[in-house]
Write an enzyme that holds these catalytic residues in place. Structure first.
Site, PDB file in Angstrom:
ATOM      1  N   LYS A  37       0.842  -1.206   0.000  1.00  0.00           N
ATOM      2  CA  LYS A  37       0.000   0.000   0.000  1.00  0.00           C
ATOM      3  C   LYS A  37       0.879   1.259   0.000  1.00  0.00           C
ATOM      4  CE  LYS A  37      -0.445  -0.038   5.044  1.00  0.00           C
ATOM      5  NZ  LYS A  37      -1.336  -0.416   6.161  1.00  0.00           N
ATOM      6  N   ARG A 135     -11.450   0.744  13.777  1.00  0.00           N
ATOM      7  CA  ARG A 135     -11.238   1.557  12.565  1.00  0.00           C
ATOM      8  C   ARG A 135     -12.341   1.208  11.570  1.00  0.00           C
ATOM      9  NH1 ARG A 135      -5.261   1.601  10.007  1.00  0.00           N
ATOM     10  NH2 ARG A 135      -5.751  -0.584   9.593  1.00  0.00           N
ATOM     11  N   HIS A 164      -7.368  -6.915  12.537  1.00  0.00           N
ATOM     12  CA  HIS A 164      -6.080  -6.212  12.567  1.00  0.00           C
ATOM     13  C   HIS A 164      -5.694  -5.916  14.007  1.00  0.00           C
ATOM     14  CE1 HIS A 164      -2.863  -3.910  10.844  1.00  0.00           C
ATOM     15  NE2 HIS A 164      -3.309  -2.743  11.240  1.00  0.00           N
ATOM     16  N   ARG A 219      -0.020 -10.724   7.100  1.00  0.00           N
ATOM     17  CA  ARG A 219       0.137  -9.535   6.239  1.00  0.00           C
ATOM     18  C   ARG A 219       1.379  -8.773   6.666  1.00  0.00           C
ATOM     19  NH1 ARG A 219      -5.177  -9.057   8.278  1.00  0.00           N
ATOM     20  NH2 ARG A 219      -4.476  -7.238   9.447  1.00  0.00           N
ATOM     21  N   TYR A 265      17.640  30.331   7.129  1.00  0.00           N
ATOM     22  CA  TYR A 265      16.417  31.065   7.495  1.00  0.00           C
ATOM     23  C   TYR A 265      16.269  31.174   9.002  1.00  0.00           C
ATOM     24  CZ  TYR A 265      14.642  30.450   2.714  1.00  0.00           C
ATOM     25  OH  TYR A 265      14.465  30.474   1.365  1.00  0.00           O
ATOM     26  N   CYS A 311      15.829  23.911   4.662  1.00  0.00           N
ATOM     27  CA  CYS A 311      15.095  24.695   3.659  1.00  0.00           C
ATOM     28  C   CYS A 311      14.221  23.758   2.828  1.00  0.00           C
ATOM     29  CB  CYS A 311      16.049  25.428   2.722  1.00  0.00           C
ATOM     30  SG  CYS A 311      17.381  26.332   3.525  1.00  0.00           S
ATOM     31  N   ASP A 313      14.562  22.973  -0.318  1.00  0.00           N
ATOM     32  CA  ASP A 313      15.297  22.167  -1.296  1.00  0.00           C
ATOM     33  C   ASP A 313      16.735  21.871  -0.893  1.00  0.00           C
ATOM     34  OD1 ASP A 313      13.036  22.698  -3.116  1.00  0.00           O
ATOM     35  OD2 ASP A 313      13.870  24.729  -3.048  1.00  0.00           O
TER      36      ASP A 313
HETATM   37  C1  LIG Z   1      -0.726  -1.452   6.893  1.00  0.00           C
HETATM   38  C2  LIG Z   1      -1.410  -2.671   7.285  1.00  0.00           C
HETATM   39  C3  LIG Z   1      -0.697  -3.852   7.521  1.00  0.00           C
HETATM   40  C4  LIG Z   1       0.816  -3.888   7.569  1.00  0.00           C
HETATM   41  O1  LIG Z   1       1.266  -3.364   8.790  1.00  0.00           O
HETATM   42  P1  LIG Z   1       2.827  -3.420   9.146  1.00  0.00           P
HETATM   43  O2  LIG Z   1       2.894  -2.941  10.531  1.00  0.00           O
HETATM   44  O3  LIG Z   1       3.508  -2.484   8.190  1.00  0.00           O
HETATM   45  O4  LIG Z   1       3.248  -4.817   8.938  1.00  0.00           O
HETATM   46  C5  LIG Z   1      -1.406  -5.015   7.742  1.00  0.00           C
HETATM   47  N1  LIG Z   1      -2.759  -5.011   7.757  1.00  0.00           N
HETATM   48  C6  LIG Z   1      -3.480  -3.887   7.562  1.00  0.00           C
HETATM   49  C7  LIG Z   1      -4.963  -3.962   7.599  1.00  0.00           C
HETATM   50  C8  LIG Z   1      -2.844  -2.692   7.337  1.00  0.00           C
HETATM   51  O5  LIG Z   1      -3.562  -1.570   7.162  1.00  0.00           O
END
Ligand SMILES: *Cc1c(COP(=O)(O)O)cnc(C)c1O
Length: 375
Positions: A37, A135, A164, A219, A265, A311, A313
């Protein structure tokens, strides 16, 4: 297109693949899904997904439908799961491109079924269970059973069920256990089991590598990109991740200044004695933010503090008389046998590696290396 500026992000694909294999082998019973992602945490998802695909990876996830569509030609024969909420109006794109979507609620599922009446083909989806992150997803048993009872439409394929962890990178396991118990209880409601059941992110994957559970997929995000989700996870000492991303540049200007000279700056720095000051062409428009002021970069092997404001750049560092125009600069990562951990760079700025990576602007070219050779 010319690339005049010496600032770029080096992405080491060997390290990426090694990290993938280490994480996969930590959990032999589970499929290791690569989270790509947000453009693979800013490192460039086209090249990264392509490289992983060529090395046998067949499970990917993105945050949005757009991100998934961008990868579909690259990772043809794979599952690509969109983790966020997709507008039901756009499900036709998911069906046409064999992209799997997340079902966060009954309301979403009903709207999606309506849209699917106009579409040929089936939608693959994963039900998102709410277990403690709060969430997206649902924890209502009645709502889940209502969704279950809509499966008969024949327009959908129940491919997965997931949740999650919100605190897997934390010190203790109490909240994980609470979420795991919720997850197990809710998954149990479904008589028909989907192909994939998953709850672990990088932290969970590493922390619970020895656990036998109901999941068959994990994941993996940040660990793939060479960073531990937190020091708690690093301390478990279960695997050694290899740094994947290095932000580098070169000195474009050096001068010797007398004591009392003001720099940059807001004249926030004044030389303490006669000092050498080098200028480096990277700034907050590249994602090296003003809050990095005071951090020490590596310039030709020397630790050099960022002095004065960063800055847009460019930025200035204090250095020795040995530093000259063209010398290599390492902001974080690994280059020319020099190392700066991205975690140290992040911690200095009160943030995490995830955010450092994602902040690196599009203006910074990404260059990919296999066997130290640029792709
Ligand atoms: C981003 C995300 C992950 C990965 O999380 P990490 O901490 O980078 O491994 C897994 N599952 C979901 C739903 C996420 O949004």
């Amino acid at each position: 297109m010319i690339n005049d500026r010496p600032t770029y992000l080096r992405v080491n694909l060997d390290a990426l693949l090694n990290n993938y294999k280490k994480l996969r082998d930590l959990n032999p019973g589970k499929i290791a899904l690569a989270i790509v992602k947000a453009d693979s945490y800013g490192l460039g998802s086209k090249v990264i997904a392509d490289y992983l695909y060529k090395n046998g990876v067949r499970h990917f996830a993105t945050a949005t439908l757009e991100e998934a569509l961008e990868l579909k030609d690259v990772v043809k024969e794979s599952m690509v799961l969109v983790l966020g909420v997709t507008n039901p109006k756009n499900v036709k794109y998911a069906v046409k491109n064999n992209i799997s979507l997340t079902c966060p609620s009954k309301e979403w599922f009903e709207e999606t079924l309506k849209e699917l009446e106009k579409v040929d083909g089936k939608l693959k989806f994963h039900i998102k269970l709410e277990t403690g992150m709060n969430r997206i997803g649902t924890s209502e048993e009645k709502e889940l059973m209502d969704i279950y009872n809509l499966f008969y439409s024949g327009k959908t394929e129940f491919e997965g069920i997931f949740s999650h962890y919100s605190n897997a990178d934390g010190e203790d396991n109490e909240y994980d256990d609470y979420q795991t118990a919720n997850f197990n209880r809710l998954v149990e409601l479904f008589k028909l089991k989907p192909k994939y059941t998953h709850i672990e992110n990088s932290a969970g994957t590493i922390k619970y590598s020895d656990r036998d559970d109901i999941c068959n997929l994990s994941r993996i995000g940040i660990a793939l990109y060479g960073c531990y989700p937190s020091s708690n996870i690093e301390k478990l000492n279960k695997l050694s991740l290899e740094p994947v991303a290095s932000l580098v540049s070169k000195v474009t200007h050096v001068k010797k200044l007398p004591k009392g000279t003001k720099i940059g700056y807001g004249i926030s720095y004044e030389t303490q004695e006669d000092e050498y000051i080098a200028t480096i062409p990277i700034g907050y428009a590249d994602g090296l933010l003003r809050r990095a002021q005071g951090f020490k970069l590596n310039v030709a092997g020397e630790e050099c503090e960022i002095v004065g404001r960063v800055c847009m750049d460019q930025l200035m560092v204090r250095c020795s008389e040995n530093i000259k125009v063209g010398d290599d600069v390492l902001v974080f990562g690994e280059y020319n046998n020099q190392q700066i951990s991205v975690d140290d760079f992040a911690a200095y700025q009160n943030t995490i590696s995830y955010e450092v990576f994602c902040c690196i602007n599009k203006r910074v070219p990404r260059k990919y290396y296999i066997n130290n050779m640029e792709l």
